[in-house]
Structure formats: C-alpha cells, structure tokens
Motif scaffolding. Sequence first.
Motif, PDB file in Angstrom:
ATOM      1  N   GLU A  62      -7.920   3.545  -3.945  1.00 58.02           N
ATOM      2  CA  GLU A  62      -9.167   4.275  -2.950  1.00 58.02           C
ATOM      3  C   GLU A  62     -10.558   2.835  -3.292  1.00 58.02           C
ATOM      4  O   GLU A  62     -11.414   3.156  -3.706  1.00 58.02           O
ATOM      5  CB  GLU A  62      -9.702   5.321  -2.785  1.00 58.02           C
ATOM      6  CG  GLU A  62      -8.602   6.192  -3.052  1.00 58.02           C
ATOM      7  CD  GLU A  62      -8.220   6.113  -1.010  1.00 58.02           C
ATOM      8  OE1 GLU A  62      -8.493   6.024  -0.055  1.00 58.02           O
ATOM      9  OE2 GLU A  62      -7.326   7.151  -0.605  1.00 58.02           O
ATOM     10  N   GLU A  81      -5.661   2.598   8.596  1.00 60.20           N
ATOM     11  CA  GLU A  81      -6.464   1.728   9.095  1.00 60.20           C
ATOM     12  C   GLU A  81      -6.265   0.231   7.631  1.00 60.20           C
ATOM     13  O   GLU A  81      -6.213  -0.789   8.063  1.00 60.20           O
ATOM     14  CB  GLU A  81      -8.146   1.441   9.649  1.00 60.20           C
ATOM     15  CG  GLU A  81      -8.431   0.220   9.953  1.00 60.20           C
ATOM     16  CD  GLU A  81      -9.404   0.770  10.920  1.00 60.20           C
ATOM     17  OE1 GLU A  81     -10.555  -0.047  10.748  1.00 60.20           O
ATOM     18  OE2 GLU A  81      -9.940   1.512  11.683  1.00 60.20           O
ATOM     19  N   GLU A  82      -6.871   0.663   6.711  1.00 61.23           N
ATOM     20  CA  GLU A  82      -6.796  -0.274   5.981  1.00 61.23           C
ATOM     21  C   GLU A  82      -5.284  -0.535   5.253  1.00 61.23           C
ATOM     22  O   GLU A  82      -5.584  -1.607   4.626  1.00 61.23           O
ATOM     23  CB  GLU A  82      -7.764   0.520   4.258  1.00 61.23           C
ATOM     24  CG  GLU A  82      -7.856  -0.053   3.560  1.00 61.23           C
ATOM     25  CD  GLU A  82      -9.367   1.366   2.311  1.00 61.23           C
ATOM     26  OE1 GLU A  82      -9.944   1.079   2.738  1.00 61.23           O
ATOM     27  OE2 GLU A  82      -8.801   1.320   1.511  1.00 61.23           O
ATOM     28  N   ASP A 117      -6.323   5.750   4.390  1.00 60.69           N
ATOM     29  CA  ASP A 117      -7.008   5.598   5.286  1.00 60.69           C
ATOM     30  C   ASP A 117      -5.858   4.228   5.881  1.00 60.69           C
ATOM     31  O   ASP A 117      -5.222   3.247   5.405  1.00 60.69           O
ATOM     32  CB  ASP A 117      -8.468   4.021   4.832  1.00 60.69           C
ATOM     33  CG  ASP A 117      -8.799   4.112   6.420  1.00 60.69           C
ATOM     34  OD1 ASP A 117      -7.755   3.524   7.085  1.00 60.69           O
ATOM     35  OD2 ASP A 117     -10.188   3.787   5.710  1.00 60.69           O
ATOM     36  N   THR A 152      -4.450  -2.921   7.965  1.00 66.50           N
ATOM     37  CA  THR A 152      -4.819  -4.404   7.659  1.00 66.50           C
ATOM     38  C   THR A 152      -4.887  -5.507   6.763  1.00 66.50           C
ATOM     39  O   THR A 152      -4.366  -6.509   7.192  1.00 66.50           O
ATOM     40  CB  THR A 152      -6.299  -4.175   7.488  1.00 66.50           C
ATOM     41  OG1 THR A 152      -6.694  -3.390   9.158  1.00 66.50           O
ATOM     42  CG2 THR A 152      -7.575  -5.290   7.879  1.00 66.50           C
ATOM     43  N   ARG A 187     -17.118  -1.843   5.326  1.00 66.11           N
ATOM     44  CA  ARG A 187     -15.380  -1.830   4.372  1.00 66.11           C
ATOM     45  C   ARG A 187     -14.617  -2.743   5.374  1.00 66.11           C
ATOM     46  O   ARG A 187     -13.652  -2.681   4.713  1.00 66.11           O
ATOM     47  CB  ARG A 187     -15.336  -0.318   4.541  1.00 66.11           C
ATOM     48  CG  ARG A 187     -13.830   0.642   4.018  1.00 66.11           C
ATOM     49  CD  ARG A 187     -13.261   1.307   4.062  1.00 66.11           C
ATOM     50  NE  ARG A 187     -13.745   2.105   5.383  1.00 66.11           N
ATOM     51  CZ  ARG A 187     -14.690   3.427   5.652  1.00 66.11           C
ATOM     52  NH1 ARG A 187     -15.738   3.405   5.347  1.00 66.11           N
ATOM     53  NH2 ARG A 187     -14.527   3.502   7.582  1.00 66.11           N
ATOM     54  N   GLU A 188     -14.534  -3.218   6.217  1.00 68.99           N
ATOM     55  CA  GLU A 188     -13.758  -3.373   7.618  1.00 68.99           C
ATOM     56  C   GLU A 188     -13.554  -5.360   7.093  1.00 68.99           C
ATOM     57  O   GLU A 188     -12.288  -5.532   6.832  1.00 68.99           O
ATOM     58  CB  GLU A 188     -13.761  -3.283   9.055  1.00 68.99           C
ATOM     59  CG  GLU A 188     -13.822  -2.128   9.500  1.00 68.99           C
ATOM     60  CD  GLU A 188     -14.425  -2.254  10.747  1.00 68.99           C
ATOM     61  OE1 GLU A 188     -15.102  -3.092  11.622  1.00 68.99           O
ATOM     62  OE2 GLU A 188     -14.098  -0.914  11.630  1.00 68.99           O
ATOM     63  N   SER A 231       0.841  -1.640   0.267  1.00 67.41           N
ATOM     64  CA  SER A 231       0.377  -0.252   0.044  1.00 67.41           C
ATOM     65  C   SER A 231       0.506   1.473  -0.029  1.00 67.41           C
ATOM     66  O   SER A 231       1.387   1.262   1.050  1.00 67.41           O
ATOM     67  CB  SER A 231      -0.901   0.442   1.280  1.00 67.41           C
ATOM     68  OG  SER A 231      -2.265  -1.163   1.310  1.00 67.41           O
ATOM     69  N   GLN A 271     -11.861  -5.572   3.120  1.00 70.02           N
ATOM     70  CA  GLN A 271     -10.184  -5.246   3.748  1.00 70.02           C
ATOM     71  C   GLN A 271      -9.864  -6.731   3.901  1.00 70.02           C
ATOM     72  O   GLN A 271      -9.053  -7.375   3.206  1.00 70.02           O
ATOM     73  CB  GLN A 271     -10.311  -4.757   4.868  1.00 70.02           C
ATOM     74  CG  GLN A 271     -10.257  -3.812   4.931  1.00 70.02           C
ATOM     75  CD  GLN A 271      -9.966  -2.893   5.682  1.00 70.02           C
ATOM     76  OE1 GLN A 271      -9.717  -3.403   6.793  1.00 70.02           O
ATOM     77  NE2 GLN A 271     -10.732  -0.986   6.119  1.00 70.02           N
ATOM     78  N   THR A 315      -4.571   4.425  -0.480  1.00 69.94           N
ATOM     79  CA  THR A 315      -5.146   5.423   0.384  1.00 69.94           C
ATOM     80  C   THR A 315      -4.629   5.970   1.417  1.00 69.94           C
ATOM     81  O   THR A 315      -3.971   5.896   0.724  1.00 69.94           O
ATOM     82  CB  THR A 315      -5.824   3.596   0.853  1.00 69.94           C
ATOM     83  OG1 THR A 315      -6.205   4.120   1.967  1.00 69.94           O
ATOM     84  CG2 THR A 315      -3.952   2.987   1.908  1.00 69.94           C
ATOM     85  N   LEU A 360     -12.451   1.104  -1.550  1.00 68.97           N
ATOM     86  CA  LEU A 360     -13.276   1.072  -0.409  1.00 68.97           C
ATOM     87  C   LEU A 360     -13.823   2.082   0.156  1.00 68.97           C
ATOM     88  O   LEU A 360     -14.988   2.357   1.346  1.00 68.97           O
ATOM     89  CB  LEU A 360     -12.356   0.242   0.816  1.00 68.97           C
ATOM     90  CG  LEU A 360     -12.417  -1.639   0.361  1.00 68.97           C
ATOM     91  CD1 LEU A 360     -11.401  -2.213   1.583  1.00 68.97           C
ATOM     92  CD2 LEU A 360     -13.062  -2.368  -0.472  1.00 68.97           C
TER      93      LEU A 360
END
Length: 372
Positions: free
Chosen positions: A161, A197-198, A195, A201, A171-172, A35, A175, A193, A163
């Motif tokens: 992007e 957290e995304e 995000d 993960t 979304r979770e 990512s 992932q 992304t 999600l």
Amino acid sequence: MIGETLHLNRLVKRYDETLAVDDLNLTVNAGEFVSVLGPSGSGKTSILSMVAGFERPSSGEILIGSRNVTQLAPNDRDIGMVFQKYALFPHLTVRQNIAFPLKLKKRWKERWRSRADEMLELVQLASFADRLPAQLSGGQQQRVAVARALAFEPPLMLMDEPLGALDKKLREAMQIEIKRIQQSVGATILYVTHDQEEALTMSDRVAIMKSGRVVQIGTPVELYRAPKSMFVADFVGRMNFLEGDRLFTKEGGQQIRLSENTVLTMLADCGIQTDSSGEEERVTIALRPELIGIEARKERKPNRIPGVVEHSIFMGPHNVLIVRLSLPGRPAVEAQIPHFSSVEPFESGQEVDVIIEPTTLTCFSASERCAA
C-alpha cells in the motif's frame, strides 16, 4: 535486469484457528510487476509478511531465484521494501537515506555515494540530494523510499500500500512513476493493495484473492473483460447484474429471458461460466456500465429493456445514469454515457431504452450468487 523469479509453493498460514493463506501457489517472473488484490481479510498482507520474513509459513516454501528463503531472517533475504509509511530517517539527507542500505553491504561500501547519485537521477531528484525528508512533498518522499529500496539491486521488491497516504492526483502520478522506474531497471515487484485502479494501472498481472486463495490471476485486461467468477466480476471495476433464464433454441442459438416480454438474443456462449446442458437454466448476466447504451424510448426492438432514469450524475468526462428497469423486482442498472455536444443529456424521470449488445454480456450460474 536486476529482478529474479519469486516462487510461492503450497504456502499455508494459520493464526490459531484462522486459515489466512490456503495452499497458495504463485510465481512472479523475473522483471515482472504482480499485484495481489483483494478485500480486507483475504490474505494478501499475510503473503507479503511471509515473503518478507516477518511471519513464518505454517507450511510451504518461498524461493527467490534458486534460493530457498523460507526459514531465513528478513535481513538475509536481500529484499527491497516500500511501505505506506516511508520510514525515512528524518535527520539524514535524501542522499544519506538512499545510501544507508548501501553502506551495510560490502559490494557498495566503496562507491555508495556514486550509486546513491545514480538512484537520485533515476527517480528525478538529483537537485534534492542535500535536503531533509521534511523539506520534500509526499510524492518526493515516496520516490526516495523507492530509490532506497532499489539502490542495492535487490532480486525482489515488496510494496505494501505504498501510495495510500497520497491524495488522488498525486497517487495517480506516482503509479506511472513507479511503473517507469520498475521497467527501467527490470525489478521484480510483488505489490499488495486493496485499490483495484492502482493494480490495473501498474501491473503486468494481478492475482485476485478471496479467503486465502487466488481465485483468478491474469493481465488487467483479462480480469476486466473475462472474469471467471461473479466475485471477480463484482470486485474488479463496476458491474451490473441481472437474473434471467438461459434458453436454448432448436437452431442451436441462445437467449436470456429476463421477463415474459423481454428476451435478449445471445451470440455463441456469451462467455458463459455454467455447468448446465439442459434446455433452460437460471443465470446471472453481468454488464459493464460503459458498455450499456441508452436511448430515448422508441418502438420495441430486440435487445432493449425499457426503463426510467432515476438519477443523472455529472462525472466530468461522462454522466452516470441510474435507470430503473421495467422487469420483475424493478432492478436498477448503472450506465456511463460519454458527453457528446450533439446529444441532449438525459434527465431524471425520462423514459428510455437500455440497449444491450450481445457481445458485451458475461453469464454466470445464478447459484453462484447464492454461494457468494
């Protein structure tokens, strides 16, 4: 494994006077999920656009496997793409959407239907093959988009992007689903992304961007536990910062003096990212909220900072406490306190001790904060 290695060598992108990507070197290994994470304007979308072929680099080269694709048109790069807007054909069924790129390639012309059905099984949508996109949920439509991008076994997949339009719970779930699909086929994925957290993960590695450059790349655990700069420490996860003076004792130990009456004893070098070899140095210490201990005020002990709870916020599995410290400037820190039935919750106005374990600190030169 269907994925091949992506090499970005000394990639530069200028838009008139704006330097969007600055001498970037990045390798995504075959079958790896990487990512690119960064704030708006950091250059991550420009990287994706150049790899996809939508933008030409100002200089540098892009290699997929052994092929130099820098000057190739997008349709000649054999890249699978998934975007936030799924771009499914509304008049085609799910199976027909997945089959669309297959019918354009000689390899799959004779068996596009069986390949489309294989992909439907992979994304667990076999029973939805004859439905139209409008008859699917957002998560199901996104799985169709992933299946279509993977169907022709591309050497590289780009995801921008994908999600962002889904609600948090879906979304979770997606992932985990996308990571499962990627691992099952060995796809190489470059994922863009904002995000964090995304990114943490899903990724095998994460590249943190700032001002067109990768400032740190590593596994999610490495970035979270051992940030190499205050920018990364602040950008990845939540972090508290406190300034003090780093002292070197005659015995070779180290301490951080936060005030005349508050000194933290350190172990080793606390992951210190400084240049000084003197006897004293101004530093900034970084503390993760979940690594801070809180106790009701007791007698003075080492590595405790007195403070007062300003806010206690219920967050489900834990409470977030905002504690105003008895230090110069009255800085506040955020602590995450898990719920235990045997412990009374802390209340606003309560006097507490903030407990700092020596092994939980990371230190940076205070001058870095000014430079940021």
